[in-house]
Design a protein around this motif. Structure first.
Motif: not given
Length: 250
Positions: A225-236
């Motif tokens: 999670s990147d709080t500055s960009a309000d983004a969440v990325v998921r993977g293995g």
């Protein structure tokens, strides 16, 4: 001793002045003592216990049971082995297993690390410390708070066995299982682990993190999670470089 008196009523020898007692491979010195007929010793004043050539224990009052080989030390207790010093008010020492235990708070100092807890156990042969309840480890560069912790004074590696948080200058690490090397400043976290690094939050089934490099490797159910960009990325799988603020997922 300088003076010895037998007290028939107490069924004990009264030892006074420069008292020295030896039981198997344990040596005890004190100012005065009672040696009872049932093989129990009570000692007072400037007490020192030495086992082998490296373990020393000091305190104000001692009760030693020669049958069970358990020593109970009270008052300003200090246990020293090489560069490790344990201080507490009450200490139990099992001569059979070379294990020191406390249950009313204690402090361990080893090189740059200071560790406090309510309960503690030190097993001399393996150089392993085990701690329970209100465990706190402080170092000039980081601190650690947890519920259950094991620490080896030779490898200076901490093993987590319950909820634990590690605080650094720019990072905060939470886990419920894993290990942390205070020498290499790296760790592997294996249960409910989260790393807060700057504006990014890393989660995964298994996290390997090197504090000096600011490098992290996350495996299984990865979430960044990147709080500055309000983004969440998921993977293995993910690799993270803190200084560059870069994460690569696959």
């Amino acid at each position: 001793a300088k003076k010895l008196i037998y007290d028939k009523k107490a069924a004990a020898q009264r030892l006074l002045g420069g008292v020295n007692c030896v039981h198997e491979n344990v040596v005890m010195n004190c100012d005065s003592a009672w040696l009872f007929d049932n093989n129990i010793l009570e000692a007072y004043g400037h007490i020192t216990i030495q086992q082998g050539d490296s373990l020393f224990i000091r305190g104000d009052k001692l009760k030693y049971d020669g049958n069970t080989k358990i020593a109970l030390m009270e008052g300003n207790v200090t246990c020293i082995e090489k560069d490790m010093t344990l201080t507490t008010n009450n200490l139990s020492y099992d001569v059979n297993t070379s294990t020191a235990s406390y249950f009313s708070g204690g402090t361990i100092q080893s090189k740059n690390n200071v560790l406090t807890s309510r309960n503690g156990y030190y097993h001399s042969p393996s150089k392993t410390l085990s701690f329970r309840y209100n465990v706190k480890l402080k170092n000039p560069e980081y601190s650690m708070v947890g519920d259950t912790l094991q620490y080896n004074t030779v490898s200076r590696t901490a093993l987590f066995k319950g909820p634990t948080t590690i605080y650094g200058d720019s990072t905060e690490i939470y886990t419920e299982s894993g290990w942390y090397s205070t020498i290499q400043e790296n760790c592997r976290l294996t249960k409910k682990s989260v790393i807060h690094a700057g504006k990014q939050i890393l989660k995964g089934d298994s996290i390997y993190y090197e504090r000096k490099r600011g490098y992290g490797l996350v495996m299984g159910n990865v979430e960044i999670s990147d709080t500055s960009a309000d983004a969440v990325v998921r993977g293995g799988k993910a690799e993270y470089w803190e200084k560059a603020g870069l994460s690569i997922l696959s």
